[in-house]
Scaffold this active site. Structure first.
Site, mmCIF file in Angstrom:
data_model
loop_
_atom_site.group_PDB
_atom_site.id
_atom_site.type_symbol
_atom_site.label_atom_id
_atom_site.label_comp_id
_atom_site.label_asym_id
_atom_site.label_seq_id
_atom_site.Cartn_x
_atom_site.Cartn_y
_atom_site.Cartn_z
ATOM 1 N N ASN A 9 7.177 30.057 -23.940
ATOM 2 C CA ASN A 9 5.886 30.588 -24.371
ATOM 3 C C ASN A 9 4.988 29.387 -24.634
ATOM 4 O O ASN A 9 5.136 28.720 -25.652
ATOM 5 C CB ASN A 9 6.070 31.431 -25.649
ATOM 6 C CG ASN A 9 4.739 31.869 -26.238
ATOM 7 O OD1 ASN A 9 3.695 31.718 -25.611
ATOM 8 N ND2 ASN A 9 4.776 32.413 -27.446
ATOM 9 N N LYS A 11 2.003 29.298 -25.402
ATOM 10 C CA LYS A 11 0.936 29.562 -26.384
ATOM 11 C C LYS A 11 -0.387 29.026 -25.837
ATOM 12 O O LYS A 11 -0.572 29.000 -24.614
ATOM 13 C CB LYS A 11 1.323 28.981 -27.738
ATOM 14 C CG LYS A 11 2.709 29.498 -28.196
ATOM 15 C CD LYS A 11 3.035 29.263 -29.623
ATOM 16 C CE LYS A 11 4.409 29.860 -29.921
ATOM 17 N NZ LYS A 11 4.820 29.711 -31.303
ATOM 18 N N HIS A 95 4.025 39.270 -30.527
ATOM 19 C CA HIS A 95 4.377 37.966 -31.082
ATOM 20 C C HIS A 95 3.816 37.889 -32.510
ATOM 21 O O HIS A 95 2.738 38.407 -32.790
ATOM 22 C CB HIS A 95 3.804 36.838 -30.218
ATOM 23 C CG HIS A 95 4.331 35.501 -30.619
ATOM 24 N ND1 HIS A 95 3.867 34.822 -31.708
ATOM 25 C CD2 HIS A 95 5.336 34.745 -30.104
ATOM 26 C CE1 HIS A 95 4.549 33.691 -31.846
ATOM 27 N NE2 HIS A 95 5.453 33.627 -30.871
ATOM 28 N N GLU A 97 2.346 35.688 -34.052
ATOM 29 C CA GLU A 97 0.992 35.115 -34.155
ATOM 30 C C GLU A 97 -0.057 36.178 -33.839
ATOM 31 O O GLU A 97 -1.133 36.189 -34.433
ATOM 32 C CB GLU A 97 0.878 33.883 -33.236
ATOM 33 C CG GLU A 97 1.662 32.707 -33.811
ATOM 34 C CD GLU A 97 2.233 31.744 -32.784
ATOM 35 O OE1 GLU A 97 1.813 31.764 -31.621
ATOM 36 O OE2 GLU A 97 3.131 30.954 -33.175
ATOM 37 N N GLU A 167 12.382 36.659 -33.730
ATOM 38 C CA GLU A 167 11.724 35.410 -34.085
ATOM 39 C C GLU A 167 11.377 35.419 -35.570
ATOM 40 O O GLU A 167 10.333 35.976 -35.955
ATOM 41 C CB GLU A 167 10.431 35.245 -33.268
ATOM 42 C CG GLU A 167 10.649 35.199 -31.776
ATOM 43 C CD GLU A 167 9.582 34.368 -31.075
ATOM 44 O OE1 GLU A 167 9.949 33.596 -30.200
ATOM 45 O OE2 GLU A 167 8.387 34.478 -31.440
ATOM 46 N N GLY A 173 7.657 27.149 -34.994
ATOM 47 C CA GLY A 173 6.819 25.949 -35.018
ATOM 48 C C GLY A 173 7.000 25.110 -36.274
ATOM 49 O O GLY A 173 6.213 24.214 -36.552
ATOM 50 N N SER A 212 11.836 27.366 -33.205
ATOM 51 C CA SER A 212 12.280 25.965 -33.233
ATOM 52 C C SER A 212 13.566 25.705 -32.441
ATOM 53 O O SER A 212 14.411 24.910 -32.857
ATOM 54 C CB SER A 212 12.418 25.469 -34.686
ATOM 55 O OG SER A 212 11.158 25.509 -35.337
HETATM 56 O O1 LIG Z 1 7.403 32.355 -28.828
HETATM 57 C C1 LIG Z 1 7.963 31.359 -29.276
HETATM 58 C C2 LIG Z 1 8.153 31.198 -30.682
HETATM 59 O O2 LIG Z 1 6.996 31.460 -31.389
HETATM 60 C C3 LIG Z 1 8.864 29.957 -31.092
HETATM 61 O O3 LIG Z 1 7.999 28.856 -31.141
HETATM 62 P P1 LIG Z 1 8.638 27.408 -31.430
HETATM 63 O O4 LIG Z 1 9.758 27.236 -30.454
HETATM 64 O O5 LIG Z 1 7.509 26.442 -31.222
HETATM 65 O O6 LIG Z 1 9.136 27.437 -32.851
#
Ligand SMILES: O=C[C@H](O)COP(=O)(O)O
Length: 251
Positions: A9, A11, A95, A97, A167, A173, A212
Protein backbone atom coordinates in the site's frame (compact mmCIF):
# COMPACT_ATOMS: atom_id res chain seq x y z
CA UNK A 1 -4.09 -24.87 1.37
CA UNK A 2 -4.78 -21.14 1.50
CA UNK A 3 -2.93 -18.93 -0.90
CA UNK A 4 -0.33 -16.46 0.30
CA UNK A 5 -0.66 -12.81 -0.59
CA UNK A 6 1.52 -9.78 -0.01
CA UNK A 7 0.10 -6.42 -1.07
CA UNK A 8 1.92 -3.12 -0.94
CA UNK A 9 0.00 0.00 0.00
CA UNK A 10 1.96 2.96 -1.29
CA UNK A 11 -0.43 5.41 0.41
CA UNK A 12 0.08 8.99 -0.85
CA UNK A 13 3.67 8.52 -1.94
CA UNK A 14 5.48 8.45 -5.26
CA UNK A 15 6.08 10.30 -8.48
CA UNK A 16 6.38 9.09 -12.05
CA UNK A 17 10.15 8.97 -11.73
CA UNK A 18 10.25 7.31 -8.29
CA UNK A 19 7.57 4.80 -9.23
CA UNK A 20 9.45 3.71 -12.32
CA UNK A 21 12.48 2.74 -10.27
CA UNK A 22 10.30 1.06 -7.63
CA UNK A 23 8.24 -0.91 -10.16
CA UNK A 24 11.34 -1.95 -12.11
CA UNK A 25 12.94 -3.15 -8.87
CA UNK A 26 9.85 -5.05 -7.80
CA UNK A 27 9.49 -6.73 -11.20
CA UNK A 28 13.17 -7.68 -11.26
CA UNK A 29 13.04 -9.05 -7.72
CA UNK A 30 9.79 -10.95 -8.03
CA UNK A 31 10.08 -12.42 -11.52
CA UNK A 32 9.85 -16.19 -11.29
CA UNK A 33 8.82 -16.15 -7.61
CA UNK A 34 6.29 -18.87 -6.92
CA UNK A 35 4.11 -19.73 -3.96
CA UNK A 36 2.94 -16.20 -3.19
CA UNK A 37 0.72 -13.71 -4.95
CA UNK A 38 2.12 -10.17 -4.93
CA UNK A 39 0.37 -6.87 -5.60
CA UNK A 40 0.80 -3.14 -5.23
CA UNK A 41 -1.98 -0.66 -4.43
CA UNK A 42 -0.99 2.69 -5.87
CA UNK A 43 -2.43 6.23 -5.92
CA UNK A 44 -5.09 6.71 -8.63
CA UNK A 45 -2.97 8.85 -10.98
CA UNK A 46 -0.37 6.10 -11.20
CA UNK A 47 -2.70 3.22 -12.01
CA UNK A 48 -1.84 3.39 -15.68
CA UNK A 49 1.85 3.44 -14.88
CA UNK A 50 1.43 0.36 -12.68
CA UNK A 51 -0.66 -1.37 -15.36
CA UNK A 52 1.94 -0.60 -18.04
CA UNK A 53 4.81 -1.86 -15.89
CA UNK A 54 3.10 -4.95 -14.49
CA UNK A 55 0.75 -6.15 -17.23
CA UNK A 56 3.05 -8.89 -18.50
CA UNK A 57 4.18 -10.02 -15.06
CA UNK A 58 2.55 -12.10 -12.35
CA UNK A 59 2.35 -9.04 -10.08
CA UNK A 60 -1.11 -7.58 -9.70
CA UNK A 61 -2.16 -4.04 -8.86
CA UNK A 62 -5.00 -2.14 -7.32
CA UNK A 63 -6.20 1.07 -5.70
CA UNK A 64 -6.40 2.23 -2.10
CA UNK A 65 -10.01 3.41 -2.05
CA UNK A 66 -13.06 3.75 -4.29
CA UNK A 67 -16.53 5.20 -4.30
CA UNK A 68 -19.49 3.27 -2.98
CA UNK A 69 -21.47 4.70 -5.90
CA UNK A 70 -21.55 3.28 -9.40
CA UNK A 71 -21.55 6.55 -11.33
CA UNK A 72 -23.04 10.02 -11.25
CA UNK A 73 -22.56 13.49 -9.85
CA UNK A 74 -19.97 12.64 -7.21
CA UNK A 75 -17.20 15.14 -7.82
CA UNK A 76 -13.77 13.81 -7.02
CA UNK A 77 -14.85 10.19 -6.64
CA UNK A 78 -13.55 7.16 -8.54
CA UNK A 79 -15.78 4.18 -9.29
CA UNK A 80 -15.01 0.49 -9.23
CA UNK A 81 -15.63 0.25 -12.98
CA UNK A 82 -12.98 2.91 -13.55
CA UNK A 83 -10.51 0.85 -11.53
CA UNK A 84 -11.36 -2.20 -13.63
CA UNK A 85 -10.67 -0.10 -16.73
CA UNK A 86 -7.09 0.16 -15.51
CA UNK A 87 -6.82 -3.56 -14.90
CA UNK A 88 -7.03 -3.42 -11.11
CA UNK A 89 -7.51 -6.71 -9.30
CA UNK A 90 -7.69 -5.28 -5.79
CA UNK A 91 -9.01 -2.28 -3.94
CA UNK A 92 -8.37 -1.54 -0.28
CA UNK A 93 -11.54 -0.62 1.61
CA UNK A 94 -11.83 0.68 5.15
CA UNK A 95 -8.17 1.39 5.75
CA UNK A 96 -7.89 2.92 9.23
CA UNK A 97 -6.57 6.15 7.69
CA UNK A 98 -9.78 6.43 5.67
CA UNK A 99 -11.87 5.63 8.73
CA UNK A 100 -10.04 8.04 11.05
CA UNK A 101 -9.09 10.91 8.75
CA UNK A 102 -11.88 10.88 6.17
CA UNK A 103 -14.85 9.90 8.29
CA UNK A 104 -15.61 6.53 6.72
CA UNK A 105 -17.93 4.67 9.05
CA UNK A 106 -18.62 0.94 9.12
CA UNK A 107 -21.67 1.23 6.86
CA UNK A 108 -19.77 3.26 4.23
CA UNK A 109 -16.92 0.76 4.26
CA UNK A 110 -19.43 -2.05 3.81
CA UNK A 111 -21.06 -0.23 0.88
CA UNK A 112 -17.65 0.16 -0.75
CA UNK A 113 -16.95 -3.54 -0.21
CA UNK A 114 -20.19 -4.44 -2.00
CA UNK A 115 -19.56 -1.93 -4.81
CA UNK A 116 -16.05 -3.28 -5.32
CA UNK A 117 -17.30 -6.82 -5.78
CA UNK A 118 -20.05 -5.66 -8.09
CA UNK A 119 -17.37 -4.08 -10.27
CA UNK A 120 -15.38 -7.32 -10.35
CA UNK A 121 -12.70 -6.20 -7.90
CA UNK A 122 -11.42 -8.09 -4.89
CA UNK A 123 -11.79 -5.88 -1.83
CA UNK A 124 -9.06 -5.94 0.80
CA UNK A 125 -11.13 -5.12 3.88
CA UNK A 126 -9.10 -3.52 6.67
CA UNK A 127 -10.10 -3.94 10.29
CA UNK A 128 -8.30 -3.22 13.51
CA UNK A 129 -8.42 -1.53 16.87
CA UNK A 130 -6.83 1.68 18.12
CA UNK A 131 -4.39 1.74 21.01
CA UNK A 132 -7.10 3.03 23.36
CA UNK A 133 -9.40 0.19 22.30
CA UNK A 134 -6.66 -2.40 22.86
CA UNK A 135 -5.96 -0.96 26.28
CA UNK A 136 -9.65 -1.13 27.13
CA UNK A 137 -9.58 -4.81 26.19
CA UNK A 138 -12.15 -4.41 23.42
CA UNK A 139 -10.04 -5.45 20.40
CA UNK A 140 -12.33 -8.39 19.61
CA UNK A 141 -15.52 -6.35 19.92
CA UNK A 142 -14.15 -3.68 17.57
CA UNK A 143 -13.02 -6.17 14.93
CA UNK A 144 -16.28 -8.11 15.19
CA UNK A 145 -18.32 -4.91 14.78
CA UNK A 146 -16.32 -3.90 11.70
CA UNK A 147 -16.78 -7.32 10.11
CA UNK A 148 -20.45 -7.65 11.09
CA UNK A 149 -21.18 -4.34 9.32
CA UNK A 150 -19.89 -5.90 6.10
CA UNK A 151 -21.74 -9.17 6.66
CA UNK A 152 -24.93 -7.10 7.09
CA UNK A 153 -24.57 -5.66 3.58
CA UNK A 154 -22.61 -8.31 1.68
CA UNK A 155 -23.83 -11.46 3.44
CA UNK A 156 -21.50 -14.31 4.28
CA UNK A 157 -21.25 -15.02 0.56
CA UNK A 158 -19.51 -11.68 0.11
CA UNK A 159 -16.58 -13.12 1.99
CA UNK A 160 -15.96 -15.79 -0.63
CA UNK A 161 -14.19 -13.25 -2.85
CA UNK A 162 -12.33 -10.91 -0.59
CA UNK A 163 -9.24 -10.51 1.51
CA UNK A 164 -9.29 -9.34 5.13
CA UNK A 165 -6.39 -7.32 6.53
CA UNK A 166 -5.99 -7.07 10.29
CA UNK A 167 -4.21 -3.81 10.93
CA UNK A 168 -3.94 -2.71 14.54
CA UNK A 169 -3.97 1.08 14.29
CA UNK A 170 -1.24 1.40 16.93
CA UNK A 171 1.14 -0.59 14.74
CA UNK A 172 0.64 1.37 11.51
CA UNK A 173 3.61 3.48 10.52
CA UNK A 174 4.81 3.49 14.12
CA UNK A 175 7.57 0.91 13.87
CA UNK A 176 5.68 -0.91 16.63
CA UNK A 177 4.74 -4.29 15.14
CA UNK A 178 2.21 -6.54 16.82
CA UNK A 179 4.04 -9.62 18.04
CA UNK A 180 3.34 -12.70 15.94
CA UNK A 181 1.34 -14.06 18.90
CA UNK A 182 -0.76 -10.88 19.26
CA UNK A 183 -1.51 -10.87 15.54
CA UNK A 184 -2.21 -14.62 15.46
CA UNK A 185 -4.71 -14.26 18.29
CA UNK A 186 -6.79 -11.73 16.35
CA UNK A 187 -6.44 -13.61 13.04
CA UNK A 188 -7.72 -16.77 14.70
CA UNK A 189 -10.55 -14.78 16.26
CA UNK A 190 -11.55 -13.42 12.83
CA UNK A 191 -11.52 -16.89 11.29
CA UNK A 192 -13.49 -18.12 14.27
CA UNK A 193 -16.25 -15.58 13.62
CA UNK A 194 -17.03 -17.36 10.35
CA UNK A 195 -16.49 -20.94 11.47
CA UNK A 196 -19.88 -21.54 13.13
CA UNK A 197 -21.68 -20.38 9.97
CA UNK A 198 -19.48 -21.97 7.35
CA UNK A 199 -16.38 -23.91 8.36
CA UNK A 200 -15.09 -24.21 4.79
CA UNK A 201 -15.40 -20.48 4.23
CA UNK A 202 -13.60 -19.76 7.52
CA UNK A 203 -10.75 -22.02 6.48
CA UNK A 204 -10.47 -20.46 3.03
CA UNK A 205 -10.37 -16.81 4.16
CA UNK A 206 -7.13 -15.06 3.32
CA UNK A 207 -6.26 -12.85 6.30
CA UNK A 208 -3.30 -10.49 6.01
CA UNK A 209 -1.48 -8.72 8.80
CA UNK A 210 -0.54 -5.05 8.40
CA UNK A 211 1.38 -2.73 10.66
CA UNK A 212 5.12 -2.06 10.50
CA UNK A 213 5.92 -5.26 8.61
CA UNK A 214 9.55 -5.22 7.47
CA UNK A 215 11.95 -7.61 5.82
CA UNK A 216 13.32 -8.38 9.26
CA UNK A 217 10.05 -9.38 10.97
CA UNK A 218 7.97 -10.74 8.09
CA UNK A 219 9.02 -14.37 8.34
CA UNK A 220 8.03 -14.70 12.02
CA UNK A 221 4.63 -13.14 11.35
CA UNK A 222 3.96 -15.28 8.27
CA UNK A 223 4.92 -18.42 10.19
CA UNK A 224 1.78 -18.12 12.31
CA UNK A 225 -0.99 -20.52 11.25
CA UNK A 226 -3.69 -17.92 10.59
CA UNK A 227 -1.52 -15.20 9.02
CA UNK A 228 -1.64 -15.62 5.25
CA UNK A 229 0.52 -12.68 4.20
CA UNK A 230 0.76 -8.95 4.69
CA UNK A 231 -0.50 -5.53 3.75
CA UNK A 232 2.66 -3.47 3.65
CA UNK A 233 2.85 0.30 3.94
CA UNK A 234 6.21 2.02 4.38
CA UNK A 235 8.31 -1.00 3.49
CA UNK A 236 6.53 -1.38 0.13
CA UNK A 237 8.20 1.86 -1.03
CA UNK A 238 11.56 0.15 -1.09
CA UNK A 239 11.82 -2.52 -3.79
CA UNK A 240 14.43 -4.61 -2.00
CA UNK A 241 12.51 -4.56 1.27
CA UNK A 242 9.21 -5.39 -0.44
CA UNK A 243 10.77 -8.26 -2.37
CA UNK A 244 12.25 -9.64 0.87
CA UNK A 245 8.80 -9.54 2.48
CA UNK A 246 7.18 -11.27 -0.52
CA UNK A 247 9.83 -13.99 -0.41
CA UNK A 248 9.21 -14.48 3.30
CA UNK A 249 5.58 -15.31 2.53
CA UNK A 250 6.34 -18.15 0.09
CA UNK A 251 4.89 -21.52 0.90
O1 LIG B 1 -1.79 -0.56 4.67
C1 LIG B 1 -0.73 -0.68 5.29
C2 LIG B 1 -0.68 -0.41 6.69
O2 LIG B 1 -1.29 0.80 7.00
C3 LIG B 1 0.65 -0.61 7.32
O3 LIG B 1 1.50 0.49 7.13
P1 LIG B 1 3.02 0.37 7.63
O4 LIG B 1 3.56 -0.89 7.05
O5 LIG B 1 3.69 1.61 7.11
O6 LIG B 1 2.97 0.32 9.14
Amino acid sequence: MRERLVAGNWKMHGSLVENKALLDGVVAGLTGLEGVRCAVCVPYPYLFQAQFALQNTSIQWGAQNMSQYEKGAYTGEVSGAMLRDFGCTFVIVGHSERRALFGEDDATVAAKFVAAQKAGLTPILCVGESLAEREQGITQQVVERQIQAVVDQAGLDGFRHCVIAYEPVWAIGTGKTATPEQAQEVHAFIRGLFAPHDAALAQSLVILYGGSVKGSNAAQLFAMPDIDGGLIGGASLNAEEFVTICKAARR
